[in-house]
Design a protein around this motif. Structure first.
Motif, mmCIF file in Angstrom:
data_model
loop_
_atom_site.group_PDB
_atom_site.id
_atom_site.type_symbol
_atom_site.label_atom_id
_atom_site.label_comp_id
_atom_site.label_asym_id
_atom_site.label_seq_id
_atom_site.Cartn_x
_atom_site.Cartn_y
_atom_site.Cartn_z
ATOM 1 N N ARG A 182 11.082 -12.518 14.651
ATOM 2 C CA ARG A 182 9.791 -13.106 15.018
ATOM 3 C C ARG A 182 8.803 -13.141 13.859
ATOM 4 N NH1 ARG A 182 9.037 -8.578 18.896
ATOM 5 N NH2 ARG A 182 10.747 -7.863 17.560
ATOM 6 N N VAL A 183 8.931 -12.205 12.940
ATOM 7 C CA VAL A 183 8.043 -12.151 11.764
ATOM 8 C C VAL A 183 8.776 -12.771 10.587
ATOM 9 C CG1 VAL A 183 6.792 -10.643 10.178
ATOM 10 C CG2 VAL A 183 6.908 -10.066 12.615
ATOM 11 N N HIS A 184 8.142 -13.737 9.957
ATOM 12 C CA HIS A 184 8.810 -14.468 8.873
ATOM 13 C C HIS A 184 8.328 -14.056 7.486
ATOM 14 C CE1 HIS A 184 10.221 -16.743 12.228
ATOM 15 N NE2 HIS A 184 9.052 -17.326 12.439
ATOM 16 N N ASP A 185 7.218 -13.310 7.412
ATOM 17 C CA ASP A 185 6.628 -12.958 6.120
ATOM 18 C C ASP A 185 6.280 -11.472 6.100
ATOM 19 O OD1 ASP A 185 5.876 -15.826 4.791
ATOM 20 O OD2 ASP A 185 5.606 -15.883 6.963
ATOM 21 N N PHE A 186 6.821 -10.777 5.112
ATOM 22 C CA PHE A 186 6.555 -9.351 4.943
ATOM 23 C C PHE A 186 5.941 -9.091 3.572
ATOM 24 C CE2 PHE A 186 9.956 -9.372 8.102
ATOM 25 C CZ PHE A 186 9.497 -8.451 9.032
ATOM 26 N N MET A 187 4.971 -8.200 3.530
ATOM 27 C CA MET A 187 4.411 -7.684 2.289
ATOM 28 C C MET A 187 4.833 -6.220 2.187
ATOM 29 S SD MET A 187 0.629 -9.428 2.579
ATOM 30 C CE MET A 187 0.506 -11.109 3.214
ATOM 31 N N THR A 188 5.310 -5.830 1.040
ATOM 32 C CA THR A 188 5.836 -4.474 0.887
ATOM 33 C C THR A 188 4.714 -3.448 0.949
ATOM 34 O OG1 THR A 188 5.745 -4.776 -1.511
ATOM 35 C CG2 THR A 188 7.872 -5.197 -0.405
ATOM 36 N N VAL A 189 3.875 -3.410 -0.079
ATOM 37 C CA VAL A 189 2.811 -2.413 -0.169
ATOM 38 C C VAL A 189 1.474 -3.113 -0.406
ATOM 39 C CG1 VAL A 189 4.388 -0.651 -1.070
ATOM 40 C CG2 VAL A 189 3.070 -2.050 -2.666
ATOM 41 N N ASN A 190 0.410 -2.397 -0.087
ATOM 42 C CA ASN A 190 -0.939 -2.905 -0.317
ATOM 43 C C ASN A 190 -1.604 -2.125 -1.440
ATOM 44 O OD1 ASN A 190 -3.444 -4.468 0.778
ATOM 45 N ND2 ASN A 190 -4.138 -2.348 0.570
ATOM 46 N N GLU A 191 -2.050 -2.837 -2.451
ATOM 47 C CA GLU A 191 -2.908 -2.293 -3.500
ATOM 48 C C GLU A 191 -2.347 -1.041 -4.175
ATOM 49 O OE1 GLU A 191 -7.201 -4.084 -2.086
ATOM 50 O OE2 GLU A 191 -6.886 -1.923 -1.918
ATOM 51 N N LEU A 192 -1.368 -1.279 -5.008
ATOM 52 C CA LEU A 192 -0.741 -0.184 -5.764
ATOM 53 C C LEU A 192 -1.762 0.683 -6.480
ATOM 54 C CD1 LEU A 192 2.140 -2.349 -7.133
ATOM 55 C CD2 LEU A 192 2.538 -0.126 -6.046
ATOM 56 N N ARG A 193 -2.732 0.049 -7.117
ATOM 57 C CA ARG A 193 -3.697 0.796 -7.927
ATOM 58 C C ARG A 193 -4.495 1.789 -7.083
ATOM 59 N NH1 ARG A 193 -4.876 -2.877 -11.030
ATOM 60 N NH2 ARG A 193 -4.676 -2.141 -13.159
ATOM 61 N N CYS A 194 -4.728 1.455 -5.830
ATOM 62 C CA CYS A 194 -5.541 2.341 -4.990
ATOM 63 C C CYS A 194 -4.786 3.581 -4.558
ATOM 64 C CB CYS A 194 -6.066 1.575 -3.780
ATOM 65 S SG CYS A 194 -7.374 0.404 -4.198
ATOM 66 N N PHE A 195 -3.565 3.422 -4.038
ATOM 67 C CA PHE A 195 -2.895 4.624 -3.554
ATOM 68 C C PHE A 195 -2.253 5.436 -4.675
ATOM 69 C CE2 PHE A 195 0.720 1.611 -2.933
ATOM 70 C CZ PHE A 195 1.788 2.343 -3.448
ATOM 71 N N THR A 196 -2.161 4.854 -5.870
ATOM 72 C CA THR A 196 -1.692 5.647 -7.018
ATOM 73 C C THR A 196 -2.890 6.212 -7.780
ATOM 74 O OG1 THR A 196 -1.533 3.655 -8.429
ATOM 75 C CG2 THR A 196 0.447 4.332 -7.216
#
Length: 472
Positions: A182-196
């Motif tokens: 049902r979901v056709h588009d996935f994003m892996t992670v959000n904002e690498l710079r913030c959580f690192t």
């Protein structure tokens, strides 16, 4: 000829009737977007869901961080947030009323694997199935982010441990297998710079550490490795045709004057100062300038890491808020950044310097540097004070911000860059990380005491943008 006839014929009264003819009205400017442009809103699990102990959800690093005294404004937590875990149908109704056809949401990893890995939690899977089915029933296509900062607390060492990247890939592949029908588009992670960086170098976000440079670089490496391994895992487990990308808050450098030398300086600054994140992902390597700069502190890379990190993407999604101004410089770097000063215009958040040109140049720089197939704006929005007057929230300052930024995104589309959609941050006010509930980014006002949602003036503006499919 009378005045009305003069105006009809494009003339103006000046120093007598002998004044030179002058056009009063230019040809209308086309402010429309392509017919298939995806208008949407964005949220994140920890910021809206609440229900932190419901149905087997495991604790996260943000649960621990927000309950640590002094970490979050007013000692706010995400324990309840917008209570969207129980009120998701109400929130989907807000989306439908706006007319959006797309919604960017994230999954709470700890609802699926309370310990970060191991046995999946059926109640967590069922919850996201219900949300996605309800979105589709409302005619709204979900774009799913697998990780938006809420890391299962049980994972040993968190992002300092390479095994977390492996656990993330397993979780991402598992959920893609459950949802990609049902979901056709996935994003892996959000904002690498913030959580690192903000979490492990500055200490302002979970887990609140201030590590030395070598350890920070290793955390960064584990972050991009998690992304790359997740791309591979999603593709291995999802249905054919599923699209995979990343949502990144690239640091965007804007030429202070639009001339060739300043544009070249901005492009060089964009590539070099994102070397540990988007540059590595798009080029499949750490560039020489980064490795030379870090020296002995450079990350330790194992065989196969960079091939995974550089896994080809179907799209790149960008979170665009504030600019960094840059000019050409005779020094060794070839560019110099221009610092923001006290008089730089800002929204309610001190970091949110207003510079609409970053919307155009962010899209252009990423397009010209790395030529992604498709771009989305996964976040753009603004904090505002949002006073309530007789039940109305007339956030004209936010409308000003959005109008100017969307205008610059329109310029990027008109110039032929592959921007295919825009997700406004955010659907509603929510838990704004270390700022708690003191900063409001929503186009719907949330009374956190009653959980009542009220559309702001900005919601009416955005609804009209969507209705016209054009800048308003």
């Amino acid at each position: 000829m009378n005045r009305r006839d003069m105006i009809r014929n494009g003339l103006t009264l000046g120093a007598g009737l002998a004044a030179a003819p002058q056009r009063l009205l230019a040809a209308p400017v086309d402010l429309s977007f392509p017919a298939d442009f995806a208008w949407g809103c964005a949220t994140a699990s920890y910021q809206i869901e609440g229900a932190v102990t419901a149905d087997g959800r495991g604790a996260t690093n943000w649960d621990v961080f927000s309950h640590t005294p002094g970490r979050v404004a007013n000692s706010d937590t995400g324990d309840v947030a917008c209570d969207s875990y129980h009120r998701y149908a109400e929130d989907i109704a807000l989306l439908k009323a706006l007319g959006v056809k797309s919604y960017r949401m994230s999954i709470a990893w700890s609802r699926i694997f309370p310990e970060g890995r191991g046995k999946p939690n059926a109640k967590g899977i069922d919850y996201y199935n219900r949300v996605i089915d309800a979105l589709l029933a409302a005619g709204i296509q979900p774009y799913v982010t697998m990780f938006h900062w809420d890391l299962p607390q049980a994972l040993p060492g968190g992002w300092q441990n390479r095994n977390t990247a492996l656990a993330f890939a397993d979780y991402a592949g598992f959920m893609a297998g459950k949802l990609s029908d049902r979901v056709h588009d996935f994003m892996t992670v959000n904002e690498l710079r913030c959580f690192t960086d903000i979490g492990h170098q500055e200490g302002r976000h979970a887990p609140g550490l201030k590590l030395p440079p070598a350890q920070v670089n290793q955390v960064r490496h584990h972050g991009v490795l998690a992304h790359g391994l997740a791309v591979q895992s999603i593709r291995a487990h999802a249905k054919a045709g599923t699209k995979v990308g990343i949502a990144d808050n690239t640091t965007f450098y804007v030429p202070v004057i639009e001339t060739p030398e300043h544009i070249a300086a901005a492009k060089k600054a964009t590539r070099e100062n994102n070397a540990m994140f988007l540059t590595a992902i798009m080029e499949g390597r750490y560039i020489d300038e980064y490795l030379a700069q870090e020296g002995a502190n450079a990350p330790k890379v194992q065989a196969g890491d960079m091939a995974a990190i550089g896994s080809p993407l179907d799209f790149v999604a960008l979170n665009i808020y504030a600019p960094e101004w840059v000019r050409a410089d005779a020094g060794p770097k070839g560019y110099a950044t221009i610092p923001h000063i006290a008089s730089s215009p800002r929204m309610a958040s001190p970091w949110l310097v207003v510079g609409p040109e970053v919307a155009y140049w962010g899209v252009r720089m990423v397009s010209e540097l790395w030529k992604p197939k498709v771009l989305y704006i996964s976040e753009n929005g603004a904090s505002a004070d949002d006073p309530v007057n007789d039940g109305r929230i007339d956030d004209a300052d936010r409308v000003m911000y959005l109008r100017n930024y969307v205008g610059q995104f329109h310029r990027a589309v008109a110039d032929g860059y592959p921007l295919k959609g825009y997700f406004l941050w955010s659907l509603m006010d929510n838990f704004e990380w270390a700022d708690g509930y003191t900063k409001r980014f929503g186009i719907h006002y949330v009374d956190f005491a009653t959980q009542k949602r009220t559309p702001k003036l900005s919601a009416a503006w955005y609804k009209e943008v969507i209705r016209r499919n054009a800048l308003v």
